[in-house]
Design a protein around this motif. Structure first.
Motif: not given
Length: 268
Positions: A192-207
């Motif tokens: 998924m593409v996400l703008h919110d970095l903190n939500l990306a860090a919380r819900y994704a296992g890989r960035l």
């Protein structure tokens, strides 16, 4: 899924040039980066919504450009940014469209299709809204219906382009909690593409961090979300601390009005 030397663009403008990325066994991957860096363009290329000018996208060992459209849709579901439903369409009618790749002239709607649609609605907590028109729903509910349609395709891979766009914080968390369950409960691979970095860090296992159409760095959130990366990719002075709830990295932008004292407090 893997991108190999992928080149993507619009008209005379090349947005992604020679990008390679292996998403095999990645669980939940979030693609991050500043506006205009090529995040959504990359996702469109991965989902075969945009024809590559060079390179290839490989899915289960095959170049998706050479696969029949119906076959690709049986392996991968794509939810574009801010999708629109025809006026008056009900929730169940929209979700039923996810079954089209599994139908043919000799096999139309079946009780099996109905079970899959109902199961997709139940998983997103939208079954009780099945007969409501889409335009009566809240933003968070509509997004859950679109995800239900993707689930009805019954694929192991979901590509989501900014699934939290235009949603308030509560609905963003609601949608991302659903995405997390789709991986943890069903084993689906999600990009998924996400703008919110903190939500990306919380819900994704890989960035995967992008800048100017290229991958700058990728890996676990703690490896990617560093103060140096934020400065390089976003031009953002920030402090990165540990989220007191999840332990994930938490980005605190400093901004132009931050003082040394503010910075010390953020770091502490």
């Amino acid at each position: 899924m893997e991108a190999r030397e992928l080149r993507l663009g619009y008209g005379d403008r090349l947005v992604v040039d020679g990008l390679s990325l292996d998403l095999s066994g990645a669980g939940i991957t979030a693609i991050i980066g500043p506006n205009g860096c090529g995040k959504s363009t990359l996702l469109r290329g991965l989902g075969r919504l945009l024809r590559p000018r060079g390179g290839q996208v490989v899915l289960d060992g095959a170049d998706i450009a050479r696969l029949p459209t119906r076959e690709v849709a049986r392996r991968m579901a794509v939810l574009p940014q801010a999708p629109q439903a025809p006026e008056g369409l009900t929730v169940s009618d929209l979700v039923a469209r996810g079954r089209h790749p599994h139908q043919a002239w000799y096999r139309q709607w079946s009780t099996g299709d109905e079970k899959v649609v109902n199961a997709a609605l139940a998983k997103t907590d939208m079954l009780e809204h099945a007969e409501r028109p889409m335009d009566e729903l809240s933003g968070g509910q509509r997004q859950r219906v679109w995800i239900s349609m993707a689930l009805a395709q019954d694929t192991g891979l979901l590509l989501l382009d900014e699934p939290t766009t235009y949603l308030d914080l509560a609905h963003q968390v609601e949608v991302l909690e659903l995405v997390q369950r789709l991986h943890s409960d069903d084993g689906r691979t999600i990009v998924m593409v996400l703008h919110d970095l903190n939500l990306a860090a919380r819900y994704a296992g890989r960035l995967v961090a992008m800048r100017e159409g290229a991958v700058v760095t990728q890996g676990a959130p703690a490896e990617v979300l560093t103060e140096g990366m934020l400065e390089e990719v976003f031009g953002l002075p920030a402090r990165v601390i540990e989220d007191p709830v999840t332990g994930a990295p938490l980005v605190i932008p400093l901004g132009s009005h931050a003082t040394p004292r503010d910075s010390d407090q953020a770091a502490g």
